[in-house]
Design a protein around this motif. Structure first.
Motif, PDB file in Angstrom:
ATOM      1  N   HIS A 151      -7.783  -4.532  -7.298  1.00  0.00           N
ATOM      2  CA  HIS A 151      -7.190  -5.165  -5.669  1.00  0.00           C
ATOM      3  C   HIS A 151      -5.816  -6.042  -6.231  1.00  0.00           C
ATOM      4  CE1 HIS A 151      -9.408  -3.475  -3.156  1.00  0.00           C
ATOM      5  NE2 HIS A 151     -10.588  -4.255  -3.443  1.00  0.00           N
ATOM      6  N   ALA A 152      -5.179  -6.977  -6.909  1.00  0.00           N
ATOM      7  CA  ALA A 152      -4.474  -7.285  -6.994  1.00  0.00           C
ATOM      8  C   ALA A 152      -3.463  -7.031  -7.401  1.00  0.00           C
ATOM      9  CB  ALA A 152      -5.532  -8.696  -7.850  1.00  0.00           C
ATOM     10  N   ALA A 153      -4.079  -5.815  -8.557  1.00  0.00           N
ATOM     11  CA  ALA A 153      -2.851  -5.175  -8.798  1.00  0.00           C
ATOM     12  C   ALA A 153      -2.151  -4.371  -7.755  1.00  0.00           C
ATOM     13  CB  ALA A 153      -3.719  -4.087 -10.003  1.00  0.00           C
ATOM     14  N   GLY A 154      -2.745  -4.371  -6.421  1.00  0.00           N
ATOM     15  CA  GLY A 154      -2.020  -3.842  -5.568  1.00  0.00           C
ATOM     16  C   GLY A 154      -3.056  -2.200  -5.331  1.00  0.00           C
ATOM     17  N   LEU A 155      -4.256  -1.841  -5.580  1.00  0.00           N
ATOM     18  CA  LEU A 155      -5.201  -0.762  -5.363  1.00  0.00           C
ATOM     19  C   LEU A 155      -5.314  -1.802  -3.515  1.00  0.00           C
ATOM     20  CD1 LEU A 155      -6.408   0.823  -8.077  1.00  0.00           C
ATOM     21  CD2 LEU A 155      -4.529   1.447  -6.510  1.00  0.00           C
ATOM     22  N   GLU A 156      -5.699  -0.137  -3.007  1.00  0.00           N
ATOM     23  CA  GLU A 156      -6.378  -0.672  -1.447  1.00  0.00           C
ATOM     24  C   GLU A 156      -8.020  -0.290  -1.123  1.00  0.00           C
ATOM     25  OE1 GLU A 156      -3.890  -2.657   0.620  1.00  0.00           O
ATOM     26  OE2 GLU A 156      -5.878  -3.189   1.835  1.00  0.00           O
ATOM     27  N   GLU A 157      -7.735   1.770  -1.104  1.00  0.00           N
ATOM     28  CA  GLU A 157      -9.123   2.054  -0.670  1.00  0.00           C
ATOM     29  C   GLU A 157     -10.325   1.864  -1.788  1.00  0.00           C
ATOM     30  OE1 GLU A 157     -10.361   3.402   2.059  1.00  0.00           O
ATOM     31  OE2 GLU A 157      -8.338   2.177   3.178  1.00  0.00           O
ATOM     32  N   HIS A 158     -11.225   2.022  -1.528  1.00  0.00           N
ATOM     33  CA  HIS A 158     -11.802   2.281  -3.185  1.00  0.00           C
ATOM     34  C   HIS A 158     -12.082   3.477  -3.259  1.00  0.00           C
ATOM     35  CE1 HIS A 158     -13.430  -1.717  -0.951  1.00  0.00           C
ATOM     36  NE2 HIS A 158     -13.150  -2.048  -2.812  1.00  0.00           N
ATOM     37  N   ALA A 159     -12.309   3.290  -4.792  1.00  0.00           N
ATOM     38  CA  ALA A 159     -13.398   4.999  -5.628  1.00  0.00           C
ATOM     39  C   ALA A 159     -14.250   4.987  -5.265  1.00  0.00           C
ATOM     40  CB  ALA A 159     -12.667   4.729  -7.090  1.00  0.00           C
ATOM     41  N   VAL A 217      -7.190   5.983 -11.923  1.00  0.00           N
ATOM     42  CA  VAL A 217      -6.258   5.569 -12.921  1.00  0.00           C
ATOM     43  C   VAL A 217      -4.946   6.149 -12.447  1.00  0.00           C
ATOM     44  CG1 VAL A 217      -5.119   5.295 -15.674  1.00  0.00           C
ATOM     45  CG2 VAL A 217      -7.534   4.887 -14.885  1.00  0.00           C
ATOM     46  N   MET A 218      -4.840   6.988 -12.782  1.00  0.00           N
ATOM     47  CA  MET A 218      -3.680   7.417 -11.533  1.00  0.00           C
ATOM     48  C   MET A 218      -2.742   7.150 -10.659  1.00  0.00           C
ATOM     49  SD  MET A 218      -4.624  11.444 -12.306  1.00  0.00           S
ATOM     50  CE  MET A 218      -3.392  12.272 -10.502  1.00  0.00           C
ATOM     51  N   ARG A 219      -3.630   6.555  -9.670  1.00  0.00           N
ATOM     52  CA  ARG A 219      -3.028   5.904  -8.262  1.00  0.00           C
ATOM     53  C   ARG A 219      -2.288   4.351  -8.743  1.00  0.00           C
ATOM     54  NH1 ARG A 219      -8.674   4.493  -4.808  1.00  0.00           N
ATOM     55  NH2 ARG A 219      -6.371   3.216  -3.567  1.00  0.00           N
ATOM     56  N   MET A 220      -3.306   3.416 -10.007  1.00  0.00           N
ATOM     57  CA  MET A 220      -2.627   2.279 -11.026  1.00  0.00           C
ATOM     58  C   MET A 220      -1.314   3.051 -11.198  1.00  0.00           C
ATOM     59  SD  MET A 220      -2.927  -0.427 -10.667  1.00  0.00           S
ATOM     60  CE  MET A 220      -4.841  -0.982 -10.877  1.00  0.00           C
ATOM     61  N   ARG A 221      -1.248   3.788 -12.298  1.00  0.00           N
ATOM     62  CA  ARG A 221       0.223   4.246 -12.480  1.00  0.00           C
ATOM     63  C   ARG A 221       1.583   4.847 -11.938  1.00  0.00           C
ATOM     64  NH1 ARG A 221      -0.108   5.225 -18.186  1.00  0.00           N
ATOM     65  NH2 ARG A 221      -2.797   6.340 -17.967  1.00  0.00           N
ATOM     66  N   THR A 222       0.866   4.994 -10.217  1.00  0.00           N
ATOM     67  CA  THR A 222       2.015   5.261  -9.488  1.00  0.00           C
ATOM     68  C   THR A 222       2.640   4.410  -8.445  1.00  0.00           C
ATOM     69  OG1 THR A 222       0.904   7.546  -8.802  1.00  0.00           O
ATOM     70  CG2 THR A 222       2.254   6.780  -7.570  1.00  0.00           C
ATOM     71  N   ILE A 223       1.794   3.576  -8.624  1.00  0.00           N
ATOM     72  CA  ILE A 223       2.072   1.478  -8.238  1.00  0.00           C
ATOM     73  C   ILE A 223       3.124   1.227  -8.892  1.00  0.00           C
ATOM     74  CG2 ILE A 223       0.896   1.847  -5.724  1.00  0.00           C
ATOM     75  CD1 ILE A 223      -0.693  -0.344  -7.504  1.00  0.00           C
ATOM     76  N   TRP A 224       2.967   1.200 -10.514  1.00  0.00           N
ATOM     77  CA  TRP A 224       3.804   0.267 -11.240  1.00  0.00           C
ATOM     78  C   TRP A 224       4.492   1.690 -12.638  1.00  0.00           C
ATOM     79  CZ3 TRP A 224       3.506  -4.471 -12.091  1.00  0.00           C
ATOM     80  CH2 TRP A 224       2.199  -5.660 -11.696  1.00  0.00           C
ATOM     81  N   SER A 225       5.329   2.238 -12.232  1.00  0.00           N
ATOM     82  CA  SER A 225       6.007   3.026 -12.310  1.00  0.00           C
ATOM     83  C   SER A 225       7.279   3.342 -11.378  1.00  0.00           C
ATOM     84  CB  SER A 225       5.874   4.321 -12.718  1.00  0.00           C
ATOM     85  OG  SER A 225       5.037   5.538 -11.400  1.00  0.00           O
ATOM     86  N   MET A 279      -7.445   6.673   8.916  1.00  0.00           N
ATOM     87  CA  MET A 279      -6.069   7.117   7.733  1.00  0.00           C
ATOM     88  C   MET A 279      -7.222   6.264   6.546  1.00  0.00           C
ATOM     89  SD  MET A 279      -3.737   9.010   7.090  1.00  0.00           S
ATOM     90  CE  MET A 279      -3.152   9.193   5.921  1.00  0.00           C
ATOM     91  N   ALA A 280      -6.462   5.938   5.338  1.00  0.00           N
ATOM     92  CA  ALA A 280      -6.750   5.707   4.671  1.00  0.00           C
ATOM     93  C   ALA A 280      -5.190   4.419   4.429  1.00  0.00           C
ATOM     94  CB  ALA A 280      -6.884   6.379   3.261  1.00  0.00           C
ATOM     95  N   GLU A 281      -5.570   3.153   3.901  1.00  0.00           N
ATOM     96  CA  GLU A 281      -4.397   2.676   3.709  1.00  0.00           C
ATOM     97  C   GLU A 281      -4.167   2.589   1.731  1.00  0.00           C
ATOM     98  OE1 GLU A 281      -4.034  -0.717   5.672  1.00  0.00           O
ATOM     99  OE2 GLU A 281      -5.156   0.417   7.485  1.00  0.00           O
ATOM    100  N   PRO A 282      -2.237   2.841   2.165  1.00  0.00           N
ATOM    101  CA  PRO A 282      -1.846   3.234   1.490  1.00  0.00           C
ATOM    102  C   PRO A 282      -1.885   1.852  -0.051  1.00  0.00           C
ATOM    103  CG  PRO A 282      -0.528   2.869   2.895  1.00  0.00           C
ATOM    104  CD  PRO A 282      -1.511   2.277   3.565  1.00  0.00           C
ATOM    105  N   ASP A 283      -1.416   2.305  -1.488  1.00  0.00           N
ATOM    106  CA  ASP A 283      -1.485   1.433  -2.427  1.00  0.00           C
ATOM    107  C   ASP A 283      -0.624   0.107  -2.058  1.00  0.00           C
ATOM    108  OD1 ASP A 283      -3.843   1.912  -3.292  1.00  0.00           O
ATOM    109  OD2 ASP A 283      -2.994   3.389  -4.165  1.00  0.00           O
ATOM    110  N   ILE A 284      -0.517  -0.675  -2.372  1.00  0.00           N
ATOM    111  CA  ILE A 284       0.877  -1.808  -2.205  1.00  0.00           C
ATOM    112  C   ILE A 284       1.688  -1.921  -4.116  1.00  0.00           C
ATOM    113  CG2 ILE A 284       1.652  -3.540  -1.423  1.00  0.00           C
ATOM    114  CD1 ILE A 284      -1.338  -3.821  -0.906  1.00  0.00           C
ATOM    115  N   PRO A 285       2.990  -1.289  -3.911  1.00  0.00           N
ATOM    116  CA  PRO A 285       3.198  -2.225  -5.116  1.00  0.00           C
ATOM    117  C   PRO A 285       3.275  -3.386  -5.237  1.00  0.00           C
ATOM    118  CG  PRO A 285       4.466  -0.388  -3.756  1.00  0.00           C
ATOM    119  CD  PRO A 285       3.309  -0.615  -3.001  1.00  0.00           C
ATOM    120  N   TRP A 286       4.105  -3.834  -6.464  1.00  0.00           N
ATOM    121  CA  TRP A 286       4.328  -5.531  -6.733  1.00  0.00           C
ATOM    122  C   TRP A 286       6.055  -5.365  -6.535  1.00  0.00           C
ATOM    123  CZ3 TRP A 286       2.170 -10.415  -8.024  1.00  0.00           C
ATOM    124  CH2 TRP A 286       1.600 -10.669  -7.666  1.00  0.00           C
TER     125      TRP A 286
END
Ligand code: ZN
Length: 173
Positions: free
Chosen positions: A121-129, A165-173, A1-8
């Motif tokens: 990663h520091a911005a919150g992304l977890e699983e690689h692209a 980019v979409m994943r990053m947008r999701t955790i920063w919106s 199971m993929a690790e979820p991205d983590i918002p700040w």
């Protein structure tokens, strides 16, 4: 199971900005952080923005690994750095990026890739692209060209996949 991205945490997320302090201005890493902040901000399409600070509170601190006994161990084969993130109840509260003192390849292109990958990663992304700056294991040719597959799209110019980019947008919106 993929690790979820983590918002700040919300206080930081609202600003869409990560204040970053550069403590890695040494040896082959000289000048890399400043260049990477510019390229990263351009390629992440305003999903989030890094801003270099020299005083006051930083959200993310960049160091070359090995300066302290508590630093993560990055071997001489490291093509990756490490991003450590401290999570509270409401999201990431602080992060540190450790860069390898002796990367396996020290072509400038590779140094940029290592730094920007850890910034993601520091911005919150977890699983690689599957491709781009946030891919897992890049192929690097003798001219310092980086690609996901032998005949894949090569960097530079650097890119994040649309999905990243979409994943990053999701955790920063
Ligand atoms: Zn990674």
């Amino acid at each position: 199971m993929a690790e979820p991205d983590i918002p700040w945490m919300p206080k930081v997320r609202e600003t869409k900005t990560l204040r970053i302090r550069n403590e890695a201005e040494q040896g082959l890493w000289t000048g890399v952080v400043a260049q990477c902040v510019t390229i990263f901000n351009d390629k992440i399409m305003k999903a989030v923005k890094y801003e270099i600070v020299t005083e006051g509170k930083a959200n993310v601190v960049v160091k070359v690994a090995g300066g302290s006994k508590d630093d993560p161990k990055l071997g001489a084969t490291a093509t990756h750095g490490v991003a450590r993130r401290w999570k509270g109840n409401r999201g990431i509260e602080e992060a540190e990026i450790y860069l390898p003192a002796q990367p396996w390849q020290n072509h400038t292109n590779v140094l940029y890739m290592i730094m920007m990958h850890e910034m993601a990663h520091a911005a919150g992304l977890e699983e690689h692209a599957s491709d781009g700056i946030f891919m897992t294991l890049p192929n690097i040719d003798q001219n310092g060209k980086i690609s996901a597959t032998k005949n894949g799209k090569s960097m530079p110019p650097y890119f994040f996949t649309n999905k990243t980019v979409m994943r990053m947008r999701t955790i920063w919106s």
